[in-house]
Design an enzyme around this catalytic site. Structure first.
Site, PDB file in Angstrom:
ATOM      1  N   ARG A  15       8.361  13.584  -2.930  1.00  0.00           N
ATOM      2  CA  ARG A  15       8.142  15.028  -2.826  1.00  0.00           C
ATOM      3  C   ARG A  15       8.487  15.540  -1.424  1.00  0.00           C
ATOM      4  O   ARG A  15       9.070  16.618  -1.274  1.00  0.00           O
ATOM      5  CB  ARG A  15       6.679  15.347  -3.148  1.00  0.00           C
ATOM      6  CG  ARG A  15       6.328  16.822  -3.087  1.00  0.00           C
ATOM      7  CD  ARG A  15       4.873  17.060  -3.449  1.00  0.00           C
ATOM      8  NE  ARG A  15       3.959  16.470  -2.478  1.00  0.00           N
ATOM      9  CZ  ARG A  15       2.628  16.415  -2.635  1.00  0.00           C
ATOM     10  NH1 ARG A  15       2.082  16.888  -3.752  1.00  0.00           N
ATOM     11  NH2 ARG A  15       1.860  15.880  -1.712  1.00  0.00           N
ATOM     12  N   TYR A  74      -2.171  -3.340 -10.684  1.00  0.00           N
ATOM     13  CA  TYR A  74      -0.804  -3.520 -10.189  1.00  0.00           C
ATOM     14  C   TYR A  74       0.203  -3.219 -11.293  1.00  0.00           C
ATOM     15  O   TYR A  74       1.205  -2.523 -11.076  1.00  0.00           O
ATOM     16  CB  TYR A  74      -0.632  -4.948  -9.684  1.00  0.00           C
ATOM     17  CG  TYR A  74       0.673  -5.194  -8.959  1.00  0.00           C
ATOM     18  CD1 TYR A  74       0.817  -4.847  -7.622  1.00  0.00           C
ATOM     19  CD2 TYR A  74       1.764  -5.793  -9.610  1.00  0.00           C
ATOM     20  CE1 TYR A  74       2.005  -5.087  -6.948  1.00  0.00           C
ATOM     21  CE2 TYR A  74       2.945  -6.028  -8.954  1.00  0.00           C
ATOM     22  CZ  TYR A  74       3.066  -5.675  -7.618  1.00  0.00           C
ATOM     23  OH  TYR A  74       4.253  -5.904  -6.963  1.00  0.00           O
ATOM     24  N   LYS A 118       3.003  -0.133 -11.119  1.00  0.00           N
ATOM     25  CA  LYS A 118       4.443  -0.373 -11.143  1.00  0.00           C
ATOM     26  C   LYS A 118       5.094   0.213 -12.398  1.00  0.00           C
ATOM     27  O   LYS A 118       6.243   0.680 -12.336  1.00  0.00           O
ATOM     28  CB  LYS A 118       4.732  -1.871 -11.019  1.00  0.00           C
ATOM     29  CG  LYS A 118       4.309  -2.463  -9.680  1.00  0.00           C
ATOM     30  CD  LYS A 118       4.993  -1.781  -8.496  1.00  0.00           C
ATOM     31  CE  LYS A 118       4.651  -2.453  -7.172  1.00  0.00           C
ATOM     32  NZ  LYS A 118       5.352  -1.844  -6.020  1.00  0.00           N
ATOM     33  N   VAL A 121       8.266 -13.061  -4.788  1.00  0.00           N
ATOM     34  CA  VAL A 121       8.932 -13.151  -3.493  1.00  0.00           C
ATOM     35  C   VAL A 121       7.932 -13.665  -2.466  1.00  0.00           C
ATOM     36  O   VAL A 121       6.750 -13.277  -2.481  1.00  0.00           O
ATOM     37  CB  VAL A 121       9.481 -11.770  -3.048  1.00  0.00           C
ATOM     38  CG1 VAL A 121      10.231 -11.884  -1.734  1.00  0.00           C
ATOM     39  CG2 VAL A 121      10.393 -11.176  -4.125  1.00  0.00           C
TER      40      VAL A 121
END
Length: 259
Positions: free
Chosen positions: A119, A151, A155, A184
Site C-alpha cells: 500500500r 504460518y 502465507k 532454507v
C-alpha cells in the site's frame, strides 16, 4: 541482469537469511538498496556498498511502514522494486492449540506488514508508471501439510494478496509475483516462541518436511535450498527479463511443490 542497475530496491528483513542474501545480490548487481530490519544493521553491507541505506524499524508499529517508505522516497525520489522478505515462523500449532498471541503475531508480521508495504509503495510506482513487487511466500502458501496453522494461513494470505495486486495494477505496468521457497537454512527457527510449540502438530507435519530435506551424517535434517538460490529467483523477478511475468508463484524447492 544489468537492467537492475541504479534501480531503487526496498528489502525488508535485510539483516539475515534470504533478505540479507537478496540485498547483497542486488548491491553486487549495482542496484540501490534501502534495507529495513528490526535487527541490527548488516555491517558488512554498510561498509562495502555506498549504495546501501539501512533503516531500523519494527514494521508492526503504528506508522512505521509509512515512515520507512517516506524516508526512502525522500532520499532516492522513487521506488522501483519492493521485496517483502521479513517473516517469522510459528510453533506448529493446530486449530485446537493456537493461542491468540501467536496467531496475531505471525499474521501481523507475515501478512499485514507486507500488505501495508505494498500500500505504501504503490502511489510512487503508479506515478512513475512502473514497478515490481516480490513477496517471499512459502511452500506453506500452497500446502496445508508443511507448517502450523498461523504460518500456513499467513502465507496462503500472502499468495492471495500477490495475485490480487498483480491483476489490479497490471495496466499500471506494476508487477507483483511471489517466490515460494522450500526449507532454507536461515535463522527463522529462532523466531519460534517455544512456549507455543505444539509437539503433536510438529509430529504430524514434519514427515512432509522430511520428504524435502537431506540428512547429515548424524541423521539430522538439513535443508538443500540455500539463501542465494532464493535471492537469484527474486532478482530474476525484479528484472526486465521477467517483464511479462505477473501474478506468478515461483517455487524454489527442488520439486517439493510437486507433492
Amino acid at each position: 541482469m544489468s537492467n537492475i542497475q541504479n534501480r531503487v530496491i526496498v528489502v525488508t528483513g535485510c539483516s539475515s537469511g534470504i533478505g540479507l542474501a537478496t540485498a547483497r545480490l542486488f548491491l553486487e548487481r549495482q542496484a540501490i538498496v534501502f534495507g529495513i530490519d528490526v535487527g541490527a544493521v548488516p555491517q558488512k553491507l554498510a561498509d562495502t556498498h555506498s549504495t546501501f541505506t539501512f533503516h531500523q524499524a519494527d514494521l508492526t508499529s503504528d506508522q512505521a511502514v509509512e515512515h520507512a517508505i517516506a524516508k526512502c522516497i525522500g532520499k532516492h525520489n522513487r521506488i522501483d522494486v519492493l521485496v517483502n522478505c521479513a517473516g517469522v515462523s510459528d510453533g506448529w500449532s493446530s486449530a485446537d492449540t493456537i493461542q491468540d498471541e501467536e496467531w496475531e503475531r505471525v499474521i501481523c508480521i507475515n501478512l499485514t506488514v507486507p500488505i501495508r508495504m505494498m500500500r505504501a509503495v504503490l502511489p510512487a510506482m503508479k506515478e512513475q508508471k512502473g514497478g515490481s513487487i516480490i513477496n517471499v511466500a512459502s511452500k506453506a502458501g500452497v500446502s496445508g501439510a508443511s507448517a502450523g496453522i498461523a504460518y500456513t494461513s499467513s502465507k496462503h494470505g500472502l499468495v492471495g494478496a500477490t495475485k490480487n495486486v498483480a491483476w489490479r495494477f497490471h495496466t499500471d505496468n506494476i508487477r507483483c509475483n511471489a517466490v515460494l521457497p522450500g526449507g532454507v537454512a536461515t535463522n527463522i527457527a529462532s523466531s519460534v516462541q517455544m512456549e507455543h510449540f505444539d509437539s503433536a502438530g510438529f509430529n504430524s507435519f514434519f514427515p512432509t518436511v522430511q520428504l524435502h530435506v537431506s540428512k547429515d551424517s548424524e541423521g539430522t535434517p538439513v535443508p538443500v535450498i540455500g539463501v542465494d538460490d532464493v535471492a537469484r529467483g527474486i532478482a530474476f523477478l525484479a528484472s526486465d527479463d521477467a517483464k511479462m511475468i505477473n501474478g506468478a508463484l515461483i517455487p524454489i524447492d527442488n520439486a517439493w511443490s510437486t507433492i
